[in-house]
Design a protein around this motif. Structure first.
Motif, short mmCIF file in Angstrom:
data_model
loop_
_atom_site.label_atom_id
_atom_site.label_comp_id
_atom_site.label_asym_id
_atom_site.label_seq_id
_atom_site.Cartn_x
_atom_site.Cartn_y
_atom_site.Cartn_z
N MET A 189 -2.00 -2.80 0.48
CA MET A 189 -2.90 -3.46 -0.47
C MET A 189 -3.79 -2.44 -1.16
N GLU A 190 -4.27 -1.46 -0.42
CA GLU A 190 -5.10 -0.42 -1.02
C GLU A 190 -4.28 0.38 -2.04
N LYS A 191 -3.04 0.71 -1.68
CA LYS A 191 -2.16 1.46 -2.57
C LYS A 191 -1.88 0.69 -3.86
N LYS B 98 -7.41 -3.60 -2.58
CA LYS B 98 -8.41 -3.44 -1.53
C LYS B 98 -9.63 -4.31 -1.82
N GLY B 99 -10.10 -5.01 -0.80
CA GLY B 99 -11.24 -5.90 -0.95
C GLY B 99 -10.85 -7.34 -1.23
N LEU B 100 -9.55 -7.58 -1.46
CA LEU B 100 -9.09 -8.94 -1.76
C LEU B 100 -8.34 -9.58 -0.59
N LEU C 261 -1.36 -11.36 -7.81
CA LEU C 261 -0.38 -12.08 -6.99
C LEU C 261 0.94 -11.31 -6.95
N GLN C 262 1.36 -10.77 -8.08
CA GLN C 262 2.61 -10.02 -8.10
C GLN C 262 2.50 -8.75 -7.28
N ARG C 263 1.34 -8.10 -7.32
CA ARG C 263 1.11 -6.93 -6.48
C ARG C 263 1.20 -7.30 -4.99
#
Length: 252
Positions: free
Chosen positions: A130-132, A136-138, A151-153
């Motif tokens: 997620m950070e990459k 991050k933070g979500l 969402l796609q990420r």
């Protein structure tokens, strides 16, 4: 180049009797390890069906599908599901995330089945992904509290949890605006540059122009294959023009 996926004379039909429709008519294709291949063609040409057959998500009527040398047509459904979970990733136009789970849990969930890693290790891996991906933070947000691009990420994070050898994408940028679509393509190209093969079904010439090779389909067949020169941002437009010209030729 080692071939990670090989399809040999794939025939796929839907329906029975007079309603029977042949969607793939003896298609043969090879995807190399670490290769980026795009599949284009008009609606109904068989693009998505080909992707589903190559990944074992659809059975075939005849022919052969090999993944890393193993014949998928000989696998039981549970064996296919396990193979897809461990060695393949999938990114679709609309990420299929669960409304009752936050982003972090959505990313982790598919990786939990049959995985010997402890939950804490999976959580740590998901957070790093997620950070990459700029998320991050979500981690605790639900799917109604983030944008379509986010969402796609998250869907890409989920696809990467098993360190797949190939990612199959069906119009992964189709529901996004042009800026967000390119951000997703930058991520997918980075993943490919790290060694993961990509097979993307797309109508978008800009998406296809970033691949190494483009397959053009019509009426259940691959009618043209185009290898593209090395990609950089300066030659994107010329690559798009080349693809547009090939589309024109295949449609006449």
């Amino acid at each position: 180049m080692k071939k990670i996926v090989i399809g040999e004379k794939i025939v796929k039909s839907f329906g029975e009797g007079k309603e029977k429709t042949k969607v793939l008519d003896g298609v043969s294709v090879e995807i190399g390890a670490g290769e980026f291949v795009a599949v284009m063609g008009p609606s109904g040409s068989g693009k998505t069906t080909l992707m589903f057959c190559l990944s074992g998500m659809e059975t075939i009527n005849s022919g052969k599908v090999l993944f890393d040398g193993k014949d998928l047509t000989s696998f039981r459904e549970d064996e296919l599901a396990d193979l897809r979970r461990r060695r393949m990733g999938f990114v679709f136009q609309q990420p299929t995330l669960l409304k009752n789970l936050n982003l972090l849990d959505n990313i982790i969930l598919p990786a939990q089945k049959g995985n010997e890693k402890k939950a804490s290790a999976l959580t740590e891996k998901a957070k790093k992904l997620m950070e990459k991906m700029g998320l991050k933070g979500l981690e605790q947000r639900n799917i109604t509290q983030v944008s379509g691009g986010q969402l796609q990420r998250a869907g890409i994070c989920r696809a990467l949890m098993s360190d797949p050898e190939i990612i199959y994408g069906d119009e992964p940028t189709g529901a996004l605006n042009s800026r967000t679509a390119q951000e997703i393509m930058n991520i997918l190209r980075d993943i490919n540059n790290e060694g993961t093969a990509l097979l993307l079904v797309t109508h978008d010439t800009k998406v296809a122009a970033q691949a190494q090779r483009v397959l053009f389909m019509r009426d259940g067949n691959i009618v043209k294959e185009q290898t593209l020169p090395g990609f950089d941002n300066s030659n994107l437009e010329s690559r798009m023009n080349l693809i547009t010209e090939e589309i024109r030729k295949t449609e006449t």
